[in-house]
Design a protein around this motif. Structure first.
Motif, PDB file in Angstrom:
ATOM      1  N   LEU A 203       0.853  -1.030   0.109  1.00  0.00           N
ATOM      2  CA  LEU A 203       0.190  -0.143   0.033  1.00  0.00           C
ATOM      3  C   LEU A 203       0.677   1.178  -0.032  1.00  0.00           C
ATOM      4  N   ARG A 204       1.766   1.306   0.686  1.00  0.00           N
ATOM      5  CA  ARG A 204       2.877   2.264   0.952  1.00  0.00           C
ATOM      6  C   ARG A 204       3.427   2.506  -0.537  1.00  0.00           C
ATOM      7  N   ARG A 205       3.902   1.477  -1.230  1.00  0.00           N
ATOM      8  CA  ARG A 205       4.282   1.628  -2.475  1.00  0.00           C
ATOM      9  C   ARG A 205       3.452   2.175  -3.703  1.00  0.00           C
ATOM     10  N   ARG A 206       2.065   1.666  -3.376  1.00  0.00           N
ATOM     11  CA  ARG A 206       0.932   2.263  -4.150  1.00  0.00           C
ATOM     12  C   ARG A 206       0.662   3.666  -4.146  1.00  0.00           C
ATOM     13  N   VAL A 207       0.707   4.208  -3.045  1.00  0.00           N
ATOM     14  CA  VAL A 207       0.507   5.489  -2.676  1.00  0.00           C
ATOM     15  C   VAL A 207       1.837   6.300  -3.240  1.00  0.00           C
ATOM     16  N   GLU A 208       2.839   6.076  -3.002  1.00  0.00           N
ATOM     17  CA  GLU A 208       3.805   6.723  -3.434  1.00  0.00           C
ATOM     18  C   GLU A 208       4.231   6.590  -5.165  1.00  0.00           C
ATOM     19  N   ARG A 209       3.916   5.434  -5.663  1.00  0.00           N
ATOM     20  CA  ARG A 209       4.085   5.567  -7.164  1.00  0.00           C
ATOM     21  C   ARG A 209       3.192   6.252  -7.707  1.00  0.00           C
ATOM     22  N   PHE A 210       1.689   5.963  -7.399  1.00  0.00           N
ATOM     23  CA  PHE A 210       0.614   6.979  -7.915  1.00  0.00           C
ATOM     24  C   PHE A 210       0.830   8.423  -7.568  1.00  0.00           C
ATOM     25  N   SER A 211       1.244   8.702  -6.650  1.00  0.00           N
ATOM     26  CA  SER A 211       1.388  10.272  -6.223  1.00  0.00           C
ATOM     27  C   SER A 211       2.422  10.474  -7.254  1.00  0.00           C
ATOM     28  N   SER A 212       3.623   9.874  -7.345  1.00  0.00           N
ATOM     29  CA  SER A 212       4.690  10.573  -8.175  1.00  0.00           C
ATOM     30  C   SER A 212       4.446  10.637  -9.745  1.00  0.00           C
ATOM     31  N   GLY A 213       3.447   9.508 -10.154  1.00  0.00           N
ATOM     32  CA  GLY A 213       3.260   9.623 -11.329  1.00  0.00           C
ATOM     33  C   GLY A 213       4.132   8.386 -11.981  1.00  0.00           C
ATOM     34  N   ALA A 214       4.646   7.520 -11.430  1.00  0.00           N
ATOM     35  CA  ALA A 214       5.490   6.467 -11.810  1.00  0.00           C
ATOM     36  C   ALA A 214       4.436   5.367 -12.180  1.00  0.00           C
ATOM     37  N   TRP A 215       3.256   5.438 -11.528  1.00  0.00           N
ATOM     38  CA  TRP A 215       2.123   4.426 -12.005  1.00  0.00           C
ATOM     39  C   TRP A 215       0.890   5.435 -12.408  1.00  0.00           C
ATOM     40  N   ALA A 216       0.514   5.231 -13.543  1.00  0.00           N
ATOM     41  CA  ALA A 216      -0.558   6.054 -13.955  1.00  0.00           C
ATOM     42  C   ALA A 216      -2.114   5.862 -13.278  1.00  0.00           C
ATOM     43  N   GLU A 217      -2.854   6.818 -12.693  1.00  0.00           N
ATOM     44  CA  GLU A 217      -4.080   6.486 -12.285  1.00  0.00           C
ATOM     45  C   GLU A 217      -5.052   7.303 -13.006  1.00  0.00           C
ATOM     46  N   HIS A 218      -6.387   7.046 -12.898  1.00  0.00           N
ATOM     47  CA  HIS A 218      -7.567   7.770 -13.599  1.00  0.00           C
ATOM     48  C   HIS A 218      -8.068   8.492 -12.492  1.00  0.00           C
ATOM     49  N   THR A 219      -8.250   8.038 -11.348  1.00  0.00           N
ATOM     50  CA  THR A 219      -8.810   8.867 -10.267  1.00  0.00           C
ATOM     51  C   THR A 219      -8.009   8.605  -9.178  1.00  0.00           C
ATOM     52  N   PRO A 220      -8.095   9.407  -8.109  1.00  0.00           N
ATOM     53  CA  PRO A 220      -7.181   9.241  -6.815  1.00  0.00           C
ATOM     54  C   PRO A 220      -7.695   8.285  -6.069  1.00  0.00           C
ATOM     55  N   ALA A 221      -8.831   7.534  -6.442  1.00  0.00           N
ATOM     56  CA  ALA A 221      -9.522   6.450  -5.536  1.00  0.00           C
ATOM     57  C   ALA A 221      -8.883   5.302  -4.709  1.00  0.00           C
TER      58      ALA A 221
END
Length: 290
Positions: A203-221
């Protein structure tokens, strides 16, 4: 059976496969996806384990776990699966039905429905710890409690499409199928065994990588739900608060639906709405399973 599988424990994959074989599944179409941080040895171990289970992966890929990754892989598997009914589940979801699968599908067809729904019930350790587990005692003993963590704490969508005809498009996360409503009175129980050792790092990795843009997200959900869980366990000494009456944790089993499930699941499913700024608690920040 259609599923996208991340870097789970081989023992979890074995328990998951055995569960669905008991339900009558004979054909498994599995896509394995490994984010870049997963060591080669772990990847090879899991792929060896699936072959030992008598299943040849349909696809194996590596790279970022973008929000759309799971959906693209799942839809590719469904195309390969061909016409008919598809059972769809994540690798940490073990479904329990109110009747044998053939009867469940037959009832859906008799009522003109092309989907069957389910509701997630989060399984956790008796003390709320994010526990390791051994194949011997099994998942049931390691995570005996079931409750409503996903939607009541994380503000996530607990609804699932568990069976869908090949003609139906299923949304991201298997939560909805546009234009198709499951029967709210015959919902499967989707036992959600996500809350195991190692999930906090994920979960911490998910937050960090979505926040940084390393992993693309469509919504912040997805990122927001992960943040809510991390904040919760930080407030409760690294555990999920199984005593919180809102979460309704109680002992359950995969062998049968929880007592009163039909009415409970129907009520939750029909009442659930996505979180809005007006109904989010001000003290909190607000699942593919990498």
């Amino acid at each position: 059976m259609v599923a996208v599988v991340g870097p789970v424990e081989p023992a979890l994959l074995a328990a998951w496969t055995a569960h669905y074989r008991r339900l009558g599944i004979e054909r498994f179409l599995l896509a394995f996806h490994f984010p870049d941080h997963v060591p080669d040895a772990q990847r090879h171990q899991l792929l060896a384990a699936v072959h030992a289970l008598g299943i040849v992966p349909t696809q194996v890929s590596t790279g970022p776990w973008h929000e759309h990754t799971n959906t693209l892989l799942r839809d590719g598997l469904r195309e390969k699966a061909g016409p008919g009914w598809h059972l769809i589940a994540d690798a940490d979801e073990l479904q329990t039905y109110p009747a044998p699968l053939e009867d469940v599908i037959g009832q859906a067809e008799d009522t003109g429905r092309k989907v069957v729904g389910g509701l997630m019930l989060d399984r956790v350790a008796a003390d709320g710890s994010l526990a390791s587990w051994r194949p011997g005692p099994g998942l049931e003993r390691a995570f005996p409690l079931g409750g409503h963590l996903t939607h009541r704490l994380l503000q996530g969508d607990p609804r699932k499409i568990v069976l869908a005809h090949s003609s139906v498009t299923v949304a991201s996360g298997n939560h909805r199928a546009s234009g198709h409503k499951p029967d709210p009175h015959t919902l499967a129980c989707v036992h959600h065994f996500k809350w195991r050792a190692g999930v906090l790092d994920d979960l911490r990795r998910r937050v960090e990588r979505f926040s940084s843009g390393a992993w693309a997200e469509h919504t912040p959900a997805v990122r927001s739900e992960a943040s809510r869980l991390l904040e919760h366990v930080d407030r409760h000494s690294g555990r999920i608060d199984v005593s919180d009456p809102r979460l309704a944790f109680r002992r359950v089993t995969l062998d049968r639906l929880p007592d009163g499930w039909a009415a409970e699941a129907a009520t939750i499913t029909t009442a659930w709405r996505p979180p809005t700024p007006q109904n989010q608690p001000g003290s909190t920040i607000s699942s593919p399973s990498p």
